[in-house]
Design an enzyme around this catalytic site. Structure first.
Site, short mmCIF file in Angstrom:
data_model
loop_
_atom_site.label_atom_id
_atom_site.label_comp_id
_atom_site.label_asym_id
_atom_site.label_seq_id
_atom_site.Cartn_x
_atom_site.Cartn_y
_atom_site.Cartn_z
N SER A 1 -15.78 -28.36 -60.79
CA SER A 1 -16.34 -29.08 -61.94
C SER A 1 -16.93 -28.03 -62.88
O SER A 1 -17.25 -26.91 -62.44
CB SER A 1 -17.45 -30.01 -61.44
N TYR B 1 -25.03 -32.12 -56.71
CA TYR B 1 -23.59 -32.14 -57.06
C TYR B 1 -23.17 -30.76 -57.59
O TYR B 1 -22.15 -30.20 -57.16
CB TYR B 1 -23.35 -33.23 -58.10
P1 NAP Z 1 -13.92 -41.38 -58.09
O1 NAP Z 1 -13.07 -42.23 -58.95
O2 NAP Z 1 -15.33 -41.78 -57.79
O3 NAP Z 1 -13.13 -41.12 -56.72
C1 NAP Z 1 -13.72 -40.40 -55.69
C2 NAP Z 1 -12.91 -40.57 -54.45
O4 NAP Z 1 -13.60 -39.91 -53.36
C3 NAP Z 1 -12.74 -42.04 -54.05
O5 NAP Z 1 -11.43 -42.25 -53.61
C4 NAP Z 1 -13.75 -42.20 -52.92
O6 NAP Z 1 -13.39 -43.18 -51.98
C5 NAP Z 1 -13.70 -40.82 -52.28
N1 NAP Z 1 -14.90 -40.60 -51.48
C6 NAP Z 1 -16.19 -40.58 -51.92
N2 NAP Z 1 -17.02 -40.44 -50.88
C7 NAP Z 1 -16.24 -40.37 -49.76
C8 NAP Z 1 -16.53 -40.26 -48.38
N3 NAP Z 1 -17.79 -40.20 -47.92
N4 NAP Z 1 -15.49 -40.22 -47.49
C9 NAP Z 1 -14.22 -40.30 -47.94
N5 NAP Z 1 -13.89 -40.43 -49.24
C10 NAP Z 1 -14.89 -40.47 -50.15
O7 NAP Z 1 -14.06 -39.91 -58.68
P2 NAP Z 1 -13.07 -38.96 -59.50
O8 NAP Z 1 -13.64 -38.81 -60.84
O9 NAP Z 1 -11.66 -39.38 -59.32
O10 NAP Z 1 -13.35 -37.58 -58.74
C11 NAP Z 1 -12.37 -36.86 -58.02
C12 NAP Z 1 -12.83 -35.43 -57.91
O11 NAP Z 1 -12.89 -34.84 -59.20
C13 NAP Z 1 -14.24 -35.29 -57.31
O12 NAP Z 1 -14.27 -34.16 -56.45
C14 NAP Z 1 -15.11 -35.03 -58.53
O13 NAP Z 1 -16.27 -34.32 -58.20
C15 NAP Z 1 -14.17 -34.24 -59.40
N6 NAP Z 1 -14.47 -34.24 -60.84
C16 NAP Z 1 -14.35 -35.38 -61.58
C17 NAP Z 1 -14.62 -35.34 -62.95
C18 NAP Z 1 -14.50 -36.55 -63.82
O14 NAP Z 1 -14.83 -36.48 -65.02
N7 NAP Z 1 -14.03 -37.69 -63.31
C19 NAP Z 1 -15.00 -34.12 -63.55
C20 NAP Z 1 -15.12 -32.98 -62.76
C21 NAP Z 1 -14.83 -33.04 -61.40
P3 NAP Z 1 -13.89 -44.72 -52.18
O15 NAP Z 1 -13.32 -45.15 -53.49
O16 NAP Z 1 -13.33 -45.39 -50.99
O17 NAP Z 1 -15.39 -44.64 -52.20
#
Ligand code: NAP
Length: 247
Positions: free
Chosen positions: A153, A166
């Site tokens: 990130s 985070y």
């Molecule tokens: P998201 O839509 O919240 O998805 C997160 C995923 O992680 C979901 O499938 C969730 O499963 C799973 N997860 C969370 N806690 C878990 C646990 N305890 N055990 C197993 N699975 C778990 O988030 P996203 O935005 O797609 O994020 C994906 C990655 O990108 C993350 O590492 C995040 O830090 C990174 N990121 C995102 C952004 C952004 O702007 N979106 C920016 C920088 C980095 P459930 O749905 O079943 O809870």
């Protein structure tokens, strides 16, 4: 490499594990990898979300995925060794891992950081990936060209007020990636980080509730980099932290 276009069979015959495959960026990566020929192993917390991704892949004519319902918060080294044994039995190989599952925790001033939140975010975002990599290295070592992708990130490269646990977990992720990449330099395993950048997902909406999601890139718009690093076209690229939305 910017906006790489993958050949249609770029991931044919590859077996790829994706964590957090039920939603957001991980879901899009699972669907994309399957579309490019991979057999995907869908790991996540919520079984019905994983089942929906399974159904979507099957309906599109992809290879049958495997589902691994697992809460990374409570998982131990034994769960990961059992998973490695199951992958060995069911598929006999593993070509790639996308560590994508992530937990935002609570945004708060440093003095208000709660220890339980801190430990949970570290467990889900970093410790689980360290343990899972230890368990899966023997399988990855057997692949001709294996790829491990961690998810970072912007706050994992420069700290930002209120993003405590985070942001520290993402700094740790960058460090873990560099250490594994260095230890496995000149092997068949390459290890890199992707910083997705601001992306239209539930996590982003939780962090920025006032933001119009339509101003953000969709997960699908990032997939060029997820495909590049997972395909053999990135052979030799290791120890890098790359932006899916380069400036
Ligand atoms: P998201 O839509 O919240 O998805 C997160 C995923 O992680 C979901 O499938 C969730 O499963 C799973 N997860 C969370 N806690 C878990 C646990 N305890 N055990 C197993 N699975 C778990 O988030 P996203 O935005 O797609 O994020 C994906 C990655 O990108 C993350 O590492 C995040 O830090 C990174 N990121 C995102 C952004 C952004 O702007 N979106 C920016 C920088 C980095 P459930 O749905 O079943 O809870």
């Amino acid at each position: 490499m910017h906006q790489y276009t993958a050949p249609t069979a770029a991931l044919q015959h590859k077996v790829i594990l994706i964590t957090g495959a039920g939603d957001g960026i991980g879901k899009e990566a699972a669907l994309t990898y399957a579309r490019y020929g991979a057999t995907v192993i869908l790991l996540g917390k919520t079984t019905n979300k994983l089942a929906a991704v399974y159904d979507e892949i099957m309906a599109a004519g992809g290879a049958e995925p495997a589902i691994v319902p697992l809460d990374l918060k409570g998982a131990t080294a034994k769960h990961y060794h059992d998973l490695a044994a199951t992958i060995q039995t069911e598929f006999g190989r593993l070509d790639g891992i996308l560590y994508n599952a992530g937990k935002l925790g609570v945004l708060s001033p440093f003095t208000h950081i709660d220890l339980d939140t801190w430990q949970e975010v570290m467990q889900v975002n970093v410790t689980s990936a360290m343990l899972l990599t230890q368990a899966l290295i023997p399988l990855l070592s057997k692949a001709d060209n294996a790829s491990i992708i961690f998810t970072s990130s912007g706050v994992g490269r420069k700290g930002r007020a209120l993003w405590g646990p985070y942001a520290v977990s993402k700094f740790a992720t960058e460090g873990l990636m560099q250490i594994i990449a260095d230890e496995y330099d000149n092997s068949g395993i390459r290890v890199n980080c992707i910083n997705p950048g601001a992306t239209r997902t539930n996590m982003r909406a939780r962090a920025y509730p006032g933001e119009d999601p339509q101003t953000l890139k969709s997960p699908a718009q990032l997939m060029w980099l997820y495909l590049y690093l997972m395909s053999d076209d990135s052979k030799g690229v290791t120890g890098q932290s790359l932006d899916a939305q380069p400036k």
